[in-house]
Design a protein around this motif. Structure first.
Motif, PDB file in Angstrom:
ATOM      1  N   THR A 110      -0.283 -58.355 -62.624  1.00 43.93           N
ATOM      2  CA  THR A 110      -1.703 -58.475 -62.970  1.00 43.93           C
ATOM      3  C   THR A 110      -1.974 -59.393 -64.150  1.00 43.93           C
ATOM      4  O   THR A 110      -3.097 -59.864 -64.328  1.00 43.93           O
ATOM      5  CB  THR A 110      -2.290 -57.092 -63.307  1.00 43.93           C
ATOM      6  OG1 THR A 110      -1.638 -56.590 -64.491  1.00 43.93           O
ATOM      7  CG2 THR A 110      -2.114 -56.114 -62.154  1.00 43.93           C
ATOM      8  N   GLY A 111      -0.962 -59.614 -65.008  1.00 46.84           N
ATOM      9  CA  GLY A 111      -1.212 -60.331 -66.252  1.00 46.84           C
ATOM     10  C   GLY A 111      -1.997 -59.495 -67.239  1.00 46.84           C
ATOM     11  O   GLY A 111      -2.584 -60.018 -68.189  1.00 46.84           O
ATOM     12  N   ALA A 114      -7.670 -53.314 -56.095  1.00 48.48           N
ATOM     13  CA  ALA A 114      -8.676 -54.205 -56.672  1.00 48.48           C
ATOM     14  C   ALA A 114      -8.191 -54.886 -57.946  1.00 48.48           C
ATOM     15  O   ALA A 114      -8.889 -55.741 -58.497  1.00 48.48           O
ATOM     16  CB  ALA A 114      -9.958 -53.425 -56.965  1.00 48.48           C
ATOM     17  N   ALA A 115      -7.014 -54.511 -58.413  1.00 51.74           N
ATOM     18  CA  ALA A 115      -6.476 -55.123 -59.630  1.00 51.74           C
ATOM     19  C   ALA A 115      -6.209 -56.609 -59.405  1.00 51.74           C
ATOM     20  O   ALA A 115      -5.907 -57.042 -58.286  1.00 51.74           O
ATOM     21  CB  ALA A 115      -5.184 -54.424 -60.040  1.00 51.74           C
ATOM     22  N   PRO A 116      -6.316 -57.418 -60.460  1.00 52.61           N
ATOM     23  CA  PRO A 116      -5.942 -58.837 -60.320  1.00 52.61           C
ATOM     24  C   PRO A 116      -4.485 -58.956 -59.882  1.00 52.61           C
ATOM     25  O   PRO A 116      -3.654 -58.091 -60.166  1.00 52.61           O
ATOM     26  CB  PRO A 116      -6.135 -59.390 -61.729  1.00 52.61           C
ATOM     27  CG  PRO A 116      -7.037 -58.421 -62.416  1.00 52.61           C
ATOM     28  CD  PRO A 116      -6.738 -57.088 -61.819  1.00 52.61           C
ATOM     29  N   ALA A 165     -13.316 -67.008 -63.051  1.00 56.74           N
ATOM     30  CA  ALA A 165     -14.006 -66.934 -64.345  1.00 56.74           C
ATOM     31  C   ALA A 165     -14.087 -65.505 -64.850  1.00 56.74           C
ATOM     32  O   ALA A 165     -14.130 -65.268 -66.062  1.00 56.74           O
ATOM     33  CB  ALA A 165     -15.406 -67.531 -64.204  1.00 56.74           C
ATOM     34  N   SER A 166     -14.085 -64.553 -63.947  1.00 59.61           N
ATOM     35  CA  SER A 166     -14.212 -63.139 -64.332  1.00 59.61           C
ATOM     36  C   SER A 166     -12.895 -62.523 -64.795  1.00 59.61           C
ATOM     37  O   SER A 166     -12.888 -61.424 -65.361  1.00 59.61           O
ATOM     38  CB  SER A 166     -14.748 -62.328 -63.156  1.00 59.61           C
ATOM     39  OG  SER A 166     -13.862 -62.427 -62.043  1.00 59.61           O
ATOM     40  N   TYR A 167     -11.788 -63.223 -64.565  1.00 59.06           N
ATOM     41  CA  TYR A 167     -10.480 -62.663 -64.894  1.00 59.06           C
ATOM     42  C   TYR A 167     -10.210 -62.770 -66.383  1.00 59.06           C
ATOM     43  O   TYR A 167     -10.367 -63.826 -66.989  1.00 59.06           O
ATOM     44  CB  TYR A 167      -9.392 -63.393 -64.114  1.00 59.06           C
ATOM     45  CG  TYR A 167      -7.986 -62.997 -64.499  1.00 59.06           C
ATOM     46  CD1 TYR A 167      -7.524 -61.698 -64.314  1.00 59.06           C
ATOM     47  CD2 TYR A 167      -7.107 -63.936 -65.057  1.00 59.06           C
ATOM     48  CE1 TYR A 167      -6.227 -61.348 -64.661  1.00 59.06           C
ATOM     49  CE2 TYR A 167      -5.816 -63.593 -65.404  1.00 59.06           C
ATOM     50  CZ  TYR A 167      -5.383 -62.285 -65.203  1.00 59.06           C
ATOM     51  OH  TYR A 167      -4.102 -61.943 -65.558  1.00 59.06           O
ATOM     52  N   GLN A 168      -9.770 -61.672 -66.969  1.00 63.36           N
ATOM     53  CA  GLN A 168      -9.426 -61.637 -68.385  1.00 63.36           C
ATOM     54  C   GLN A 168      -7.995 -61.136 -68.541  1.00 63.36           C
ATOM     55  O   GLN A 168      -7.743 -59.925 -68.498  1.00 63.36           O
ATOM     56  CB  GLN A 168     -10.400 -60.750 -69.160  1.00 63.36           C
ATOM     57  CG  GLN A 168     -11.826 -61.284 -69.187  1.00 63.36           C
ATOM     58  CD  GLN A 168     -12.741 -60.437 -70.051  1.00 63.36           C
ATOM     59  OE1 GLN A 168     -12.535 -59.249 -70.260  1.00 63.36           O
ATOM     60  NE2 GLN A 168     -13.796 -61.068 -70.573  1.00 63.36           N
TER      61      GLN A 168
END
Length: 455
Positions: free
Chosen positions: A86-87, A117-119, A347-350
């Protein structure tokens, strides 16, 4: 450690005879992450003092860059794998120790599987035009009585092959569905890494000319160490050093066979190969497998989380490099590898991590963010290891300072890793301001943890 770096430099000298930065530039690179299971930083001879030899892994490392201050996201399998996938910190996804049966997960205060739903690095790369495969150990949900874990394809993998601790294990390596291996397996314990290598090369061959991402996640060198049919029933040998050394030697040969397979396919020049481990060793054979560092698997001391790490990419990475200053973690690999692949993140990924792509191509970076770890939380999830290797369950590293503590404020320890990497001298009492600052940041982070839903 010094002996290992000298050895690596010698190997790299031979590698440097060939051109370092030639090869295709237009096509996106293939990416293969070799995620070794339970390998200590002292298990590879490019970093140890020569007690065992890993010539094929050494060659991989010598043909690229080694980062000596690389960390896993956790000191045990499941949360470590969540972090690299996921980072993000495993704490953010409610997994803090190894995933087990439902009752055990509940007692350990964790969820039963990684939320689909996780990155996911695989999903980001898949959306960026990559063919994706997971081959080997999963351990992020499924197995035992957890029968509702999401399919591996839901995390962005086009294809998969997995072991017992997954939602859909390969029947050839799970002849007895109740345990990680058995005598009934069609692919025997001692042939598993070779099987995973074969499947990885097959996937790459079928998609030659197109960018590929593969998790090559063997379950070696995790015990039991069963190196052949003569010891498959000799349980008293399964965690002994002679068995381990033979299993490690075979694992090293298979890594060499994989690298030769890449070359035979004409893919080695433009393939990023990441070699590392999910967590520290168990047993450690009196810390020889950690280069004398305090800590083992299931410990937040350095021996449990400071992992061997090398990256090879001849098209972009000059051989023979050793970075001893950049502090890097598994949570950095999502932004780093996506940057190296030219894949834009949503863009939504943090990410909890940082883009370390410049460091991997030879330009050391000073880390901006703290690194933090959470492991175990209670006696159910963290009742081991015994003795001096048992750490508090929270840790933070800022610069060279590393603080460990429990969430209730007990067992506060502080170490300056620049002078005390073996964590032998607790300096918390002499540095109250540093303790206050680090503990405040750590406990604020702890308060953001995802908790198990009430049932």
């Amino acid at each position: 450690m010094k002996h290992g770096i000298q050895l690596l430099t010698g190997l790299a000298g031979a590698a440097a005879i060939a051109p370092a930065c030639s090869g295709p530039k237009a096509q996106k690179p293939n990416i293969v992450i070799i995620y070794t299971d339970d390998m200590g930083i002292g298990d590879v001879s490019f970093l140890n003092d020569g007690w065992t030899r890993t010539p094929h892994i050494d060659r991989l490392a010598g043909e690229g860059i080694v980062m000596t201050q690389y960390y896993s996201a956790a000191p045990v399998s499941s949360p470590s794998r969540v972090g690299i996938t996921t980072g993000m910190y495993p704490l953010q996804w409610g997994i803090n120790t190894f995933l087990q049966g439902r009752a055990g997960n509940a007692r350990a205060e964790q969820l039963d599987f990684l939320d689909a739903a996780a990155p996911s690095m695989a999903r980001f790369l898949q959306e960026g035009g990559y063919h994706t495969a997971h081959i080997g150990k999963w351990h992020m949900g499924g197995g035992r009585d957890v029968d509702d874990a999401p399919a591996i394809t839901r995390y962005g993998f086009d294809e998969y092959l997995s072991t017992w601790e997954s939602p859909d294990p390969d029947p050839l390596i799970t002849g007895n569905p109740g345990w990680i291996w058995s005598n009934e397996d069609s692919v025997k314990r001692w042939n598993r890494t070779a099987y995973f290598v074969d499947k990885t090369l097959d996937f790459l061959a079928r998609h030659k000319g197109e960018p590929c991402f593969v998790n090559l996640w063997p379950d070696d060198v995790h015990d039991p160490w069963v190196q052949g049919p003569e010891v498959q029933d000799a349980r008293d040998t399964w965690t002994t050093r002679p068995n381990f050394e033979q299993v490690l030697a075979e694992y090293d040969r298979q890594i060499g066979r994989f690298m030769q397979g890449l070359a035979d396919l004409g893919l080695d020049e433009n393939t990023i190969v990441v070699f590392t481990s999910d967590n520290g060793p168990s047993p450690s054979f009196k810390q020889i497998r950690t280069n004398g560092r305090r800590g083992v698997k299931n410990s937040l001391y350095e021996g449990g989380i400071n992992m061997p790490f090398a990256v090879r990419w001849p098209a972009k990475i000059k051989p023979g490099q050793v970075d001893t200053t950049t502090v890097m973690c598994a949570i950095d690999l999502v932004p780093t590898l996506c940057a190296m692949a030219g894949v834009k993140l949503p863009a939504s990924y943090q990410s909890s991590g940082e883009d370390m792509s410049k460091a991997l191509t030879g330009k050391p970076i000073t880390r901006k963010k703290d690194l933090m770890w959470d492991f175990g939380r209670n006696a159910e999830g963290f009742n081991f290891p015994p003795g001096p290797n048992r750490s508090p369950h929270l840790a933070i590293r800022r610069g060279n300072m590393k603080l460990l503590m429990n969430a209730d404020g007990t067992s506060v320890e502080l170490y300056d890793l620049s002078v005390d990497p073996d964590e032998t001298t607790d300096i918390a009492g002499d540095n109250p301001q540093t303790v206050s600052q680090l503990s405040e940041s750590l406990l604020q982070w702890w308060d953001t943890r995802k908790t198990r839903d009430p049932r």
